[in-house]
Design a protein around this motif. Structure first.
Motif, PDB file in Angstrom:
ATOM      1  N   THR A   3       0.846  -1.189   0.000  1.00 49.15           N
ATOM      2  CA  THR A   3       0.000   0.000   0.000  1.00 49.15           C
ATOM      3  C   THR A   3       0.875   1.230   0.000  1.00 49.15           C
ATOM      4  N   MET A   4       0.418   2.277  -0.644  1.00 48.03           N
ATOM      5  CA  MET A   4       1.205   3.490  -0.771  1.00 48.03           C
ATOM      6  C   MET A   4       0.803   4.549   0.237  1.00 48.03           C
ATOM      7  N   SER A   5      -0.113   4.260   1.163  1.00 45.94           N
ATOM      8  CA  SER A   5      -0.497   5.257   2.153  1.00 45.94           C
ATOM      9  C   SER A   5      -0.666   4.610   3.505  1.00 45.94           C
ATOM     10  N   ALA A   6      -0.465   5.375   4.518  1.00 44.31           N
ATOM     11  CA  ALA A   6      -0.523   4.849   5.875  1.00 44.31           C
ATOM     12  C   ALA A   6      -1.965   4.639   6.298  1.00 44.31           C
ATOM     13  N   ASP A   7      -2.135   3.809   7.314  1.00 43.21           N
ATOM     14  CA  ASP A   7      -3.465   3.544   7.846  1.00 43.21           C
ATOM     15  C   ASP A   7      -3.416   3.728   9.358  1.00 43.21           C
ATOM     16  N   PRO A   8      -3.226   4.968   9.826  1.00 42.67           N
ATOM     17  CA  PRO A   8      -3.035   5.199  11.236  1.00 42.67           C
ATOM     18  C   PRO A   8      -4.271   4.896  12.058  1.00 42.67           C
ATOM     19  N   SER A   9      -5.420   4.883  11.411  1.00 43.19           N
ATOM     20  CA  SER A   9      -6.639   4.654  12.167  1.00 43.19           C
ATOM     21  C   SER A   9      -7.706   4.119  11.245  1.00 43.19           C
ATOM     22  N   SER A  10      -8.585   3.322  11.785  1.00 44.17           N
ATOM     23  CA  SER A  10      -9.675   2.788  10.976  1.00 44.17           C
ATOM     24  C   SER A  10     -10.825   3.775  10.862  1.00 44.17           C
ATOM     25  N   SER A  11     -10.756   4.885  11.511  1.00 40.36           N
ATOM     26  CA  SER A  11     -11.784   5.911  11.430  1.00 40.36           C
ATOM     27  C   SER A  11     -11.122   7.261  11.335  1.00 40.36           C
ATOM     28  N   ASP A  12     -11.945   8.310  11.169  1.00 38.90           N
ATOM     29  CA  ASP A  12     -11.383   9.653  11.055  1.00 38.90           C
ATOM     30  C   ASP A  12     -11.410  10.395  12.375  1.00 38.90           C
ATOM     31  N   ALA A  13     -11.585   9.687  13.487  1.00 40.25           N
ATOM     32  CA  ALA A  13     -11.714  10.357  14.792  1.00 40.25           C
ATOM     33  C   ALA A  13     -10.463  11.138  15.162  1.00 40.25           C
ATOM     34  N   CYS A  14      -9.299  10.632  14.730  1.00 40.11           N
ATOM     35  CA  CYS A  14      -8.037  11.274  15.103  1.00 40.11           C
ATOM     36  C   CYS A  14      -7.562  12.293  14.072  1.00 40.11           C
ATOM     37  N   LEU A  15      -8.299  12.488  13.026  1.00 38.28           N
ATOM     38  CA  LEU A  15      -7.859  13.395  11.968  1.00 38.28           C
ATOM     39  C   LEU A  15      -8.165  14.835  12.346  1.00 38.28           C
ATOM     40  N   PRO A  16      -7.269  15.768  12.008  1.00 36.43           N
ATOM     41  CA  PRO A  16      -7.564  17.193  12.237  1.00 36.43           C
ATOM     42  C   PRO A  16      -8.787  17.631  11.442  1.00 36.43           C
ATOM     43  N   SER A  17      -9.508  18.577  11.978  1.00 38.45           N
ATOM     44  CA  SER A  17     -10.717  19.069  11.310  1.00 38.45           C
ATOM     45  C   SER A  17     -10.446  19.598   9.911  1.00 38.45           C
ATOM     46  N   PRO A  18      -9.336  20.339   9.671  1.00 36.13           N
ATOM     47  CA  PRO A  18      -9.092  20.814   8.302  1.00 36.13           C
ATOM     48  C   PRO A  18      -8.966  19.679   7.283  1.00 36.13           C
ATOM     49  N   ILE A  19      -8.436  18.541   7.701  1.00 39.97           N
ATOM     50  CA  ILE A  19      -8.299  17.408   6.787  1.00 39.97           C
ATOM     51  C   ILE A  19      -9.677  16.850   6.445  1.00 39.97           C
ATOM     52  N   LYS A  20     -10.518  16.687   7.462  1.00 41.05           N
ATOM     53  CA  LYS A  20     -11.865  16.166   7.219  1.00 41.05           C
ATOM     54  C   LYS A  20     -12.682  17.132   6.356  1.00 41.05           C
ATOM     55  N   ASP A  21     -12.544  18.421   6.629  1.00 41.31           N
ATOM     56  CA  ASP A  21     -13.268  19.408   5.823  1.00 41.31           C
ATOM     57  C   ASP A  21     -12.791  19.380   4.371  1.00 41.31           C
ATOM     58  N   PHE A  22     -11.482  19.239   4.194  1.00 39.87           N
ATOM     59  CA  PHE A  22     -10.927  19.207   2.839  1.00 39.87           C
ATOM     60  C   PHE A  22     -11.470  18.009   2.055  1.00 39.87           C
ATOM     61  N   VAL A  23     -11.454  16.839   2.664  1.00 43.51           N
ATOM     62  CA  VAL A  23     -11.936  15.639   1.980  1.00 43.51           C
ATOM     63  C   VAL A  23     -13.421  15.779   1.645  1.00 43.51           C
TER      64      VAL A  23
END
Length: 534
Positions: free
Chosen positions: A23-43
């Motif tokens: 895989t070419m990307s990390a999988d730090p978490s199975s959910s977006d709970a730990c993601l910064p809000s700007p990342i979630k808003d961007f997606v």
């Protein structure tokens, strides 16, 4: 230019995939709970522009500015979150997740020198993306999600995807050839291969399907066919695929032209540009609720500066190596003028590709220097090459042109600097190195050097220029005299009279060339030019 049998040949959706589960990307978490809000808003916003609103200005701001800013802030030396980690922000949309994976994998690929597993994983990313894209428009059963609005991607985004696809294929071919060449040389000298080299060759041997040239070409041809400007495909993409497919088809033409040029098939490189310069093709909407501004296919490609430069550069190289010198000078002169104005006006200054533009501009000028010496009238004709560009060519390359004029070698130096990095797509026999001994290597003939394809094209070019050099003296006498005896002409050229007829036939052949009947780089229609034109 894209026969049906080729598409049938390349359409292999059930072919085996590479065996490495990378895989070419990390999988730090199975959910977006730990993601910064700007990342979630961007997606969330990016998914909205790609699958619902289709607003080009909003997507442009997100793709060109927001993504770069977030990368610098959070992921400058780390991978972006995996598709699984952000899937809740896009409603588990499989097509968008494939697009997102390619976007973030492209960033990861740029962080360092990729290993063999990284390169295989890159193939898996693009295979999954293109299979997902093509499944929506190929076949009889529509696969668009219920309530979906198709896919919209900016022309710039589409070009970046396909440009990176060909770039990674080029890098993989060079990596594969160099790895095999180094191992073959070591085995031929009786040395033992290290564990790292053996593992690399084993991985390559087990994944022969990865980055196979027929599959790479197949994806590009299928994307072009999916975005072709025919009533059937337009209706299909409008009802099932979305407006992105028209953009993907055009940028696939640019990518295919580049790939064919790298492989040394210059005629196919020019034919690949046919859909871009098709005068009968309907215009393409720019995006948005009401479709946006309508543009021709050529205008869409020219709106993306890297695509415009790539198209003209590789078309110019193809024309040059097909001995269509006037077409080559017209194509390279036009892009040279455009780039010169871009540098003077500061248009390129804010672009992240400004350094690449500068290097490409230098290559264009070097190619024009070659053309100006082979056909001196071309640089003197302002209708072919603008005076400012012609003057700059003479200023920069006067020393090398003087060397050529005095009989020294100079063409090769210019061409090596200006030509693309040609590649060989042949898959080597890894077992000769992994199993065979030094005697087996000796029986196999010359060991590849990793630069064979590149050197072959350079050698072919210099051979052609050697012929042109021998004809330059004959050309001067042919222009000086209205009529001259063959024996006298032979004496002037230091050849025997009986050999003069052969030399005159060579001169006639080498001074005739095909010339496009229109000003477009991709027009396949051509007429034979006047022998005296060069």
């Amino acid at each position: 230019p894209f026969p049906a049998y080729r598409l049938d040949l390349y359409r292999t959706p059930n072919s085996p995939q590479p065996t490495i589960n990378a895989t070419m990307s990390a999988d730090p978490s199975s959910s977006d709970a730990c993601l910064p809000s700007p990342i979630k808003d961007f997606v969330f916003d990016l998914h909205d522009t790609a699958r619902r609103s289709h607003l080009a200005p909003e997507q442009s701001a997100l793709y060109a500015a927001t993504y770069a800013a977030l990368t610098r802030k959070y992921f400058e030396s780390n991978p972006w979150p995996s598709a699984k980690a952000i899937s809740s922000e896009c409603g588990d949309d499989p097509l968008f997740l494939a697009v997102y994976t390619e976007l973030t994998a492209r960033h990861l690929h740029s962080l360092g020198r990729p290993s063999v597993t990284d390169r295989i994983a890159g193939w898996c990313v693009y295979s999954k993306l293109f299979d997902a894209l093509l499944s929506e428009v190929e076949g009889d059963v529509p696969t668009r999600a219920p309530g979906g609005n198709g896919l919209f991607l900016l022309p710039t985004w589409c070009f970046d995807v396909l440009h990176e696809f060909v770039y990674q294929f080029q890098g993989f071919c060079q990596f594969r050839t160099n790895a095999y060449a180094a191992a073959a040389r070591a085995k031929g000298e009786g040395k033992t291969l290290g564990d790292g080299v053996t593992e690399t060759l084993q991985v390559l041997s087990e994944n022969r399907e990865a980055w196979a040239v027929e599959k790479v070409l197949g994806y590009l041809h299928r994307l072009i066919a999916a975005g072709a400007s025919t009533p059937a495909t337009i209706a299909t993409t409008a009802t099932r695929g979305g407006p992105a497919y028209r953009h993907l088809g055009l940028m696939a033409s640019v990518a295919l032209s580049r790939l064919e040029c790298l492989l040394g098939d210059y005629t196919s490189s020019l034919l690949a540009l046919g859909p871009i310069f098709d005068p009968t093709a309907p215009k393409i909407p720019g995006g948005g609720a009401e479709g946006g501004e309508m543009r021709t296919a050529e205008e869409v490609v020219q709106s993306v500066i890297p695509a415009r430069i790539s198209l003209s550069y590789h078309a110019g190289v193809s024309y040059l190596l097909l001995r269509r010198y006037r077409d080559a000078a017209a194509t390279l002169g036009a892009i040279g003028t455009y780039m010169q104005r871009g540098f003077k006006s500061g248009m390129f200054r804010s672009s992240p590709h400004s350094d690449q533009f500068g290097r490409q501009y230098d290559r264009v000028l070097a190619l024009l220097a070659i053309l100006g010496h082979v056909c001196p009238n071309l640089l003197a004709d302002a209708g072919v090459v603008e005076d400012g560009v012609a003057r700059l060519v003479r200023e920069r390359h006067s020393g090398q042109l003087t060397k050529i004029e005095s009989g020294e070698e100079g063409y090769e130096e210019l061409f090596v600097f200006a030509c693309p990095k040609f590649i060989s797509a042949n898959v080597p026999d890894y077992n000769r190195v992994l199993i065979g001994d030094a005697a087996t290597q000796a029986e196999g003939g010359d060991v590849p050097t990793g630069q064979d394809a590149y050197r072959l094209q350079v050698r072919n070019f210099t051979s052609e220029m050697d012929v042109q050099s021998t004809l330059r003296k004959l050309r001067s006498y042919m222009k000086l005299y209205t009529s001259i005896d063959v024996a006298k002409l032979a004496a002037f050229n230091d050849v025997k009279a009986e050999e003069m007829g052969q030399l005159l036939l060579t001169y006639r052949h080498k001074t005739r060339q095909l010339q496009s009947t229109t000003a477009t780089a991709g027009d396949a229609d051509a007429a034979e030019a006047d022998p005296a034109a060069p």
